[in-house]
Design a protein around this motif. Structure first.
Motif, short mmCIF file in Angstrom:
data_model
loop_
_atom_site.label_atom_id
_atom_site.label_comp_id
_atom_site.label_asym_id
_atom_site.label_seq_id
_atom_site.Cartn_x
_atom_site.Cartn_y
_atom_site.Cartn_z
N TYR A 154 0.86 -1.19 0.00
CA TYR A 154 0.00 0.00 0.00
C TYR A 154 0.89 1.24 0.00
N ARG A 155 0.86 1.95 -1.09
CA ARG A 155 1.80 3.05 -1.29
C ARG A 155 1.08 4.35 -1.65
N ILE A 156 1.75 5.44 -1.35
CA ILE A 156 1.29 6.76 -1.77
C ILE A 156 2.34 7.35 -2.70
N GLY A 157 1.90 7.85 -3.84
CA GLY A 157 2.78 8.56 -4.75
C GLY A 157 2.35 10.01 -4.81
N PHE A 158 3.29 10.91 -4.55
CA PHE A 158 2.97 12.34 -4.52
C PHE A 158 3.87 13.07 -5.51
N ASP A 159 3.26 13.91 -6.35
CA ASP A 159 3.99 14.69 -7.35
C ASP A 159 3.76 16.17 -7.07
N ALA A 169 -3.20 6.91 -4.44
CA ALA A 169 -3.13 5.76 -3.54
C ALA A 169 -2.96 4.53 -4.42
N VAL A 170 -1.87 3.80 -4.20
CA VAL A 170 -1.49 2.71 -5.10
C VAL A 170 -1.42 1.40 -4.32
N VAL A 171 -2.18 0.43 -4.78
CA VAL A 171 -2.20 -0.89 -4.13
C VAL A 171 -1.67 -1.92 -5.12
N ASP A 172 -0.52 -2.50 -4.79
CA ASP A 172 0.12 -3.50 -5.64
C ASP A 172 0.21 -3.04 -7.11
N GLU A 207 -6.28 7.82 3.53
CA GLU A 207 -7.62 7.44 3.97
C GLU A 207 -8.27 6.39 3.08
N LYS A 208 -7.73 6.20 1.88
CA LYS A 208 -8.33 5.25 0.94
C LYS A 208 -7.76 3.84 1.08
N MET A 209 -6.82 3.65 2.02
CA MET A 209 -6.17 2.35 2.18
C MET A 209 -6.17 1.93 3.65
N PRO A 210 -6.10 0.64 3.91
CA PRO A 210 -6.10 0.18 5.30
C PRO A 210 -4.81 0.53 6.03
N ARG A 211 -3.73 0.74 5.30
CA ARG A 211 -2.46 1.13 5.91
C ARG A 211 -1.61 1.79 4.83
N VAL A 212 -0.51 2.40 5.25
CA VAL A 212 0.45 3.00 4.32
C VAL A 212 1.81 2.36 4.56
N ASP A 213 2.33 1.69 3.53
CA ASP A 213 3.64 1.03 3.66
C ASP A 213 4.79 1.93 3.28
#
Length: 465
Positions: A154-159, A169-172, A207-213
């Motif tokens: 579970y990842r966040i990409g910010f530009d 919000a990026v999942v796999d 907020e869109k993911m169960p956790r942030v890795d």
């Protein structure tokens, strides 16, 4: 150069004095190859954590008619290496008259004062030119930082852009949420505005993911160990506030989310990474022509190198009358040839009157609108920039192994971009056939647009560390 002025086969009609470095250097080297006696020179760029990039070259022996050419040839190379690789020290071995010229130029108050101050501020130590013997110059030790292509979890990409900020919000590897928000970081002095804006975007994705890795961040500027060292986003923030609130701003945001791993990279590098992921090919040089010339590179192993890649300050024109960059006060550097500045510079010579009251972006729009109407004057502007690009790619290839050049930015959008690319290819085909057969000029495809900058940014952190 005084003795080497090879006439280009493609002369930009709106800038007939253009003397491409790639051609003049080729003539210099061809003439040198005919000499029985040559002088060995070695230049090392030294950066943090043991980084050393060493270049070996040869020049003409000491003579009244060649010393000036030797100085210019070496100084322009040193300037290029500083901005391509990045570092706080240049170690030089070669004729003393060249070493002393470099020492005088690259000092506070010297001709290259801008370069010295910039590198000092980036690396937090005084910039210096060290003169030594040939055998004392260290060999290259370029550690490559393996970033990107990590899509698990579970990842966040910010530009962080200059006019909007994007987050995903990026999942796999799949974006389940993306958002763009307009903001004005370049004109806002209060660092709290920047912090709260970044935090707001990141929290919305979290907020869109169960956790942030992990959080991956793409932003214009120079970042070392995920710290902000120089960035146009924060250019109006007072120095004291920058040190206290901005330098570690991305660490502070991550701590608020839960102290998750972060990785910050220059937006040019992340763009090149997005291209490499989309086209499934490496050795990609990304060039974004917008308010400046933003550049990134992915090497043969698919890695971001960690070099500066600030080609906006790398010279491409030897002409004594080349346009002077208002910021660096140097002539013939990339920003004046591969940004909206180039369009604005060339337009009056094409007979296009631009209202001085317009912003640079609006001046570019005027020329773009004319191009959409197939205006011949606008066409000449883009043809000229295409000529610049063709010759300059030949120079850039001295530093980068290039298979593809990914062209982005407002300057290459629309019909003007097509003309620019066509003319650059023509120059390569005629003047540098070996590069024409190797290098493909491309623009983002639909797949890359779907992958996007923020998704590529999300892939930066490696969770296995």
């Amino acid at each position: 150069m005084k003795s080497f002025k090879r006439i280009p086969k493609f002369i930009p009609e709106l800038d007939p004095g253009f003397m491409p470095i790639s051609l003049q250097n080729r003539e210099y080297r061809e003439a040198l190859a005919l000499e029985d006696e040559k002088v060995d020179v070695k230049v090392a760029i030294v950066g943090p954590k043991g980084f050393v990039s060493t270049t070996k070259l040869q020049i003409f022996p000491d003579s009244a008619d060649k010393n000036e050419d030797n100085i210019q040839y070496v100084e322009r190379l040193v300037k290029s290496l500083i901005w391509v690789k990045g570092g706080y020290k240049v170690i030089f071995a070669g004729p003393n008259y060249i070493g002393q010229h470099l020492k005088m130029a690259y000092t506070i108050g010297g001709e290259r004062d801008f370069d010295v101050v910039f590198m000092r501020d980036v690396y937090d130590r005084e910039f210096e030119i060290e003169i030594t013997d040939y055998d004392n110059v260290p060999e290259s030790n370029e550690q490559v930082k393996k970033l990107g292509r990590n899509l698990e979890g579970y990842r966040i990409g910010f530009d962080a852009g200059g006019s909007d900020r994007k987050v995903s919000a990026v999942v796999d590897g799949e974006a389940i949420y993306s958002e763009e928000v307009v903001w004005h970081p370049k004109i806002t002095k209060d660092p709290e505005y920047h912090y709260q804006g970044i935090l707001d975007s990141v929290k919305r994705a979290a907020e869109k993911m169960p956790r942030v890795d992990a959080i991956g961040i793409s932003a214009a500027g120079i970042y070392i160990d995920n710290q902000v060292r120089a960035a146009s986003l924060f250019r109006v923030i007072p120095k004291e506030d920058f040190e206290k609130r901005v330098k570690n701003i991305f660490y502070d945001v991550a701590a608020n989310i839960g102290d998750v791993p972060i990785e910050v990279a220059n937006d040019g590098d992340v763009t090149a990474l997005a291209g490499a992921m989309s086209f499934q090919e490496n050795c990609i040089l990304g060039i974004a022509m917008g308010t400046s010339e933003a550049v990134g590179y992915v090497d043969k192993n698919g890695n971001i190198t960690g070099w500066l890649n600030e080609l906006a300050f790398v010279p491409v024109d030897y002409s004594e009358n080349a346009i002077m960059d208002e910021w660096s006060l140097d002539r013939g550097v990339g920003v004046s040839y591969f940004s909206q500045d180039a369009v604005i510079k060339l337009s009056p010579n094409a007979g296009i009157d631009l209202d001085e009251n317009l912003s640079p972006a609006d001046k570019l729009k005027v020329v773009q609108n004319l191009m959409e109407k197939n205006d011949e004057r606008a066409k000449k502007v883009y043809e000229n920039i295409g000529i610049y690009l063709g010759y300059s790619l030949a120079y850039y290839s001295d530093f980068y192994d290039i298979n593809k050049v990914l062209l982005l930015g407002r300057v290459v959008s629309g019909k003007g971009g097509d003309i620019l690319i066509e003319k650059a290819n023509e120059v390569l085909k005629v003047e540098f056939r070996e590069l024409y057969d190797k290098i493909e000029l491309i623009t983002p495809d639909e797949k890359m647009k779907r992958v996007g900058q923020s998704i590529a940014a999300a892939s930066l952190p490696n969770l296995s560390k």
